[in-house]
Design a protein around this motif. Sequence first.
Motif, PDB file in Angstrom:
ATOM      1  N   THR A  75       0.830  -1.212   0.000  1.00 23.40           N
ATOM      2  CA  THR A  75       0.000   0.000   0.000  1.00 23.40           C
ATOM      3  C   THR A  75       0.855   1.247   0.000  1.00 23.40           C
ATOM      4  O   THR A  75       0.604   2.201  -0.764  1.00 23.40           O
ATOM      5  CB  THR A  75      -0.937  -0.002   1.215  1.00 23.40           C
ATOM      6  OG1 THR A  75      -1.753  -1.179   1.188  1.00 23.40           O
ATOM      7  CG2 THR A  75      -1.820   1.233   1.213  1.00 23.40           C
ATOM      8  N   ALA A  76       1.892   1.257   0.853  1.00 27.67           N
ATOM      9  CA  ALA A  76       2.769   2.430   0.928  1.00 27.67           C
ATOM     10  C   ALA A  76       3.488   2.668  -0.389  1.00 27.67           C
ATOM     11  O   ALA A  76       3.530   3.794  -0.908  1.00 27.67           O
ATOM     12  CB  ALA A  76       3.771   2.249   2.062  1.00 27.67           C
ATOM     13  N   MET A  77       4.052   1.605  -0.968  1.00 27.56           N
ATOM     14  CA  MET A  77       4.767   1.751  -2.230  1.00 27.56           C
ATOM     15  C   MET A  77       3.828   2.102  -3.370  1.00 27.56           C
ATOM     16  O   MET A  77       4.168   2.911  -4.250  1.00 27.56           O
ATOM     17  CB  MET A  77       5.519   0.457  -2.563  1.00 27.56           C
ATOM     18  CG  MET A  77       6.763   0.235  -1.740  1.00 27.56           C
ATOM     19  SD  MET A  77       7.733  -1.185  -2.326  1.00 27.56           S
ATOM     20  CE  MET A  77       9.242  -0.954  -1.387  1.00 27.56           C
ATOM     21  N   GLY A  78       2.644   1.495  -3.383  1.00 29.36           N
ATOM     22  CA  GLY A  78       1.685   1.778  -4.450  1.00 29.36           C
ATOM     23  C   GLY A  78       1.249   3.225  -4.454  1.00 29.36           C
ATOM     24  O   GLY A  78       1.190   3.869  -5.507  1.00 29.36           O
ATOM     25  N   ILE A  79       0.969   3.770  -3.279  1.00 29.20           N
ATOM     26  CA  ILE A  79       0.534   5.170  -3.179  1.00 29.20           C
ATOM     27  C   ILE A  79       1.687   6.114  -3.505  1.00 29.20           C
ATOM     28  O   ILE A  79       1.524   7.091  -4.250  1.00 29.20           O
ATOM     29  CB  ILE A  79      -0.032   5.451  -1.773  1.00 29.20           C
ATOM     30  CG1 ILE A  79      -1.308   4.628  -1.560  1.00 29.20           C
ATOM     31  CG2 ILE A  79      -0.297   6.936  -1.592  1.00 29.20           C
ATOM     32  CD1 ILE A  79      -1.882   4.747  -0.163  1.00 29.20           C
ATOM     33  N   LEU A  80       2.876   5.830  -2.943  1.00 32.60           N
ATOM     34  CA  LEU A  80       4.028   6.711  -3.145  1.00 32.60           C
ATOM     35  C   LEU A  80       4.461   6.749  -4.607  1.00 32.60           C
ATOM     36  O   LEU A  80       4.522   7.828  -5.222  1.00 32.60           O
ATOM     37  CB  LEU A  80       5.184   6.253  -2.261  1.00 32.60           C
ATOM     38  CG  LEU A  80       6.521   6.982  -2.472  1.00 32.60           C
ATOM     39  CD1 LEU A  80       6.379   8.464  -2.166  1.00 32.60           C
ATOM     40  CD2 LEU A  80       7.618   6.360  -1.627  1.00 32.60           C
ATOM     41  N   TYR A  81       4.770   5.573  -5.176  1.00 32.43           N
ATOM     42  CA  TYR A  81       5.254   5.551  -6.550  1.00 32.43           C
ATOM     43  C   TYR A  81       4.144   5.859  -7.549  1.00 32.43           C
ATOM     44  O   TYR A  81       4.421   6.360  -8.642  1.00 32.43           O
ATOM     45  CB  TYR A  81       5.890   4.195  -6.855  1.00 32.43           C
ATOM     46  CG  TYR A  81       7.236   4.011  -6.194  1.00 32.43           C
ATOM     47  CD1 TYR A  81       8.389   4.519  -6.779  1.00 32.43           C
ATOM     48  CD2 TYR A  81       7.353   3.349  -4.977  1.00 32.43           C
ATOM     49  CE1 TYR A  81       9.624   4.363  -6.173  1.00 32.43           C
ATOM     50  CE2 TYR A  81       8.587   3.184  -4.363  1.00 32.43           C
ATOM     51  CZ  TYR A  81       9.721   3.697  -4.967  1.00 32.43           C
ATOM     52  OH  TYR A  81      10.941   3.538  -4.358  1.00 32.43           O
ATOM     53  N   GLY A  82       2.905   5.571  -7.186  1.00 37.26           N
ATOM     54  CA  GLY A  82       1.797   5.947  -8.059  1.00 37.26           C
ATOM     55  C   GLY A  82       1.687   7.456  -8.191  1.00 37.26           C
ATOM     56  O   GLY A  82       1.428   7.982  -9.283  1.00 37.26           O
ATOM     57  N   ALA A  83       1.901   8.168  -7.069  1.00 39.99           N
ATOM     58  CA  ALA A  83       1.872   9.635  -7.110  1.00 39.99           C
ATOM     59  C   ALA A  83       3.073  10.185  -7.877  1.00 39.99           C
ATOM     60  O   ALA A  83       2.950  11.151  -8.637  1.00 39.99           O
ATOM     61  CB  ALA A  83       1.850  10.184  -5.688  1.00 39.99           C
ATOM     62  N   LEU A  93      -1.843   0.054  -7.801  1.00 40.02           N
ATOM     63  CA  LEU A  93      -1.709  -0.628  -6.508  1.00 40.02           C
ATOM     64  C   LEU A  93      -1.767  -2.152  -6.670  1.00 40.02           C
ATOM     65  O   LEU A  93      -0.910  -2.856  -6.113  1.00 40.02           O
ATOM     66  CB  LEU A  93      -2.786  -0.144  -5.538  1.00 40.02           C
ATOM     67  CG  LEU A  93      -2.731  -0.733  -4.123  1.00 40.02           C
ATOM     68  CD1 LEU A  93      -1.361  -0.517  -3.483  1.00 40.02           C
ATOM     69  CD2 LEU A  93      -3.822  -0.130  -3.237  1.00 40.02           C
ATOM     70  N   PRO A  94      -2.732  -2.721  -7.425  1.00 41.76           N
ATOM     71  CA  PRO A  94      -2.679  -4.175  -7.669  1.00 41.76           C
ATOM     72  C   PRO A  94      -1.419  -4.604  -8.416  1.00 41.76           C
ATOM     73  O   PRO A  94      -0.894  -5.695  -8.176  1.00 41.76           O
ATOM     74  CB  PRO A  94      -3.935  -4.446  -8.507  1.00 41.76           C
ATOM     75  CG  PRO A  94      -4.846  -3.322  -8.173  1.00 41.76           C
ATOM     76  CD  PRO A  94      -3.963  -2.136  -7.975  1.00 41.76           C
ATOM     77  N   TYR A  95      -0.928  -3.748  -9.315  1.00 43.99           N
ATOM     78  CA  TYR A  95       0.290  -4.058 -10.064  1.00 43.99           C
ATOM     79  C   TYR A  95       1.485  -4.193  -9.116  1.00 43.99           C
ATOM     80  O   TYR A  95       2.254  -5.157  -9.188  1.00 43.99           O
ATOM     81  CB  TYR A  95       0.539  -2.943 -11.083  1.00 43.99           C
ATOM     82  CG  TYR A  95       1.798  -3.098 -11.909  1.00 43.99           C
ATOM     83  CD1 TYR A  95       1.790  -3.813 -13.105  1.00 43.99           C
ATOM     84  CD2 TYR A  95       2.991  -2.497 -11.502  1.00 43.99           C
ATOM     85  CE1 TYR A  95       2.937  -3.943 -13.862  1.00 43.99           C
ATOM     86  CE2 TYR A  95       4.140  -2.627 -12.255  1.00 43.99           C
ATOM     87  CZ  TYR A  95       4.113  -3.346 -13.432  1.00 43.99           C
ATOM     88  OH  TYR A  95       5.255  -3.484 -14.179  1.00 43.99           O
TER      89      TYR A  95
END
Length: 291
Positions: A75-83, A93-95
């Motif tokens: 969750t942390a990585m998905g939100i951070l790198y997604g932004a 996030l699923p990726y």
Amino acid sequence: MTTGDDRAEGSTSARPVVVDVPGSRSWRRAFGDLGQGWRQRPLWGYLGWQDIKQRYRRSVLGPLWISISMAVVATAMGILYGALFGEDIATFLPYVATGLLIWYFVDGCIREGSEVFIANEGLIKFLPAPLSLHVYRLIWRQTLFFLHNLVIWAVLMIVFPHPLGWSLLLAIPAFAVLVLNGAWISVLAGIVATRFRDIPPIIASLTQLLFFMTPIVWKYDTLLANPAVAERARLAELNPVMHFVEILRQPLLGQPIAWRHWYIVGAITVTGCIAALVFLRNYRSRVAYWV
């Protein structure tokens, strides 16, 4: 009085000498080791499960911490790198979570595989068991970790639905291929690292580098679509871990199947299995001395 020859003889006898038993280097004994280890499934199955229970002993949630820790990291990585990359969180996030799910299995097989015989020094010296038993135990333990973390993927597929189809069934043979590769890596790296103790820390450093070189928190297709970095992005194809991640992530996310990843993985699997069998044939009898 003790002569120099006596002292030399005594110092020599104090050191273990590796002696090849006639017939120890044979394909029959190598395959026999694998067969005997497989027939002892109740033993290594129980030991693998106990490894997990001991790790979370006296914990209220027990093995659930396996999934909780991965969920927090994903969750942390998905939100951070997604932004940072401007990605849609519903797809990114699923990726990331699915990539981490596969990476944890690969990383566990590589890291722990390099120390599989060193960590079981006592059992190897005092328990007359095939070497493959320790490899089966390791792979079984990593499979249990994978199944625990698979819950995170299932939750994300409910929260962020993906167009899953019949290609999802490819996830079963894809994971079987990962298991087979984890086994030969453990045999090969375990034997080499038992002889040369500098290998495990080197492998640990390389796996950290491989994580950032593998498209887990970044998308390979996105970089290819950018003309400025497309040529350099293709260098990621030289990373073998990328292909192992993609053959399982694509069916789990309902993405189109790129068969080139399967061809590359197939070639690596055949080559790796042959190399591991050669090492098992030639050095299986020496591991007990090296540990």
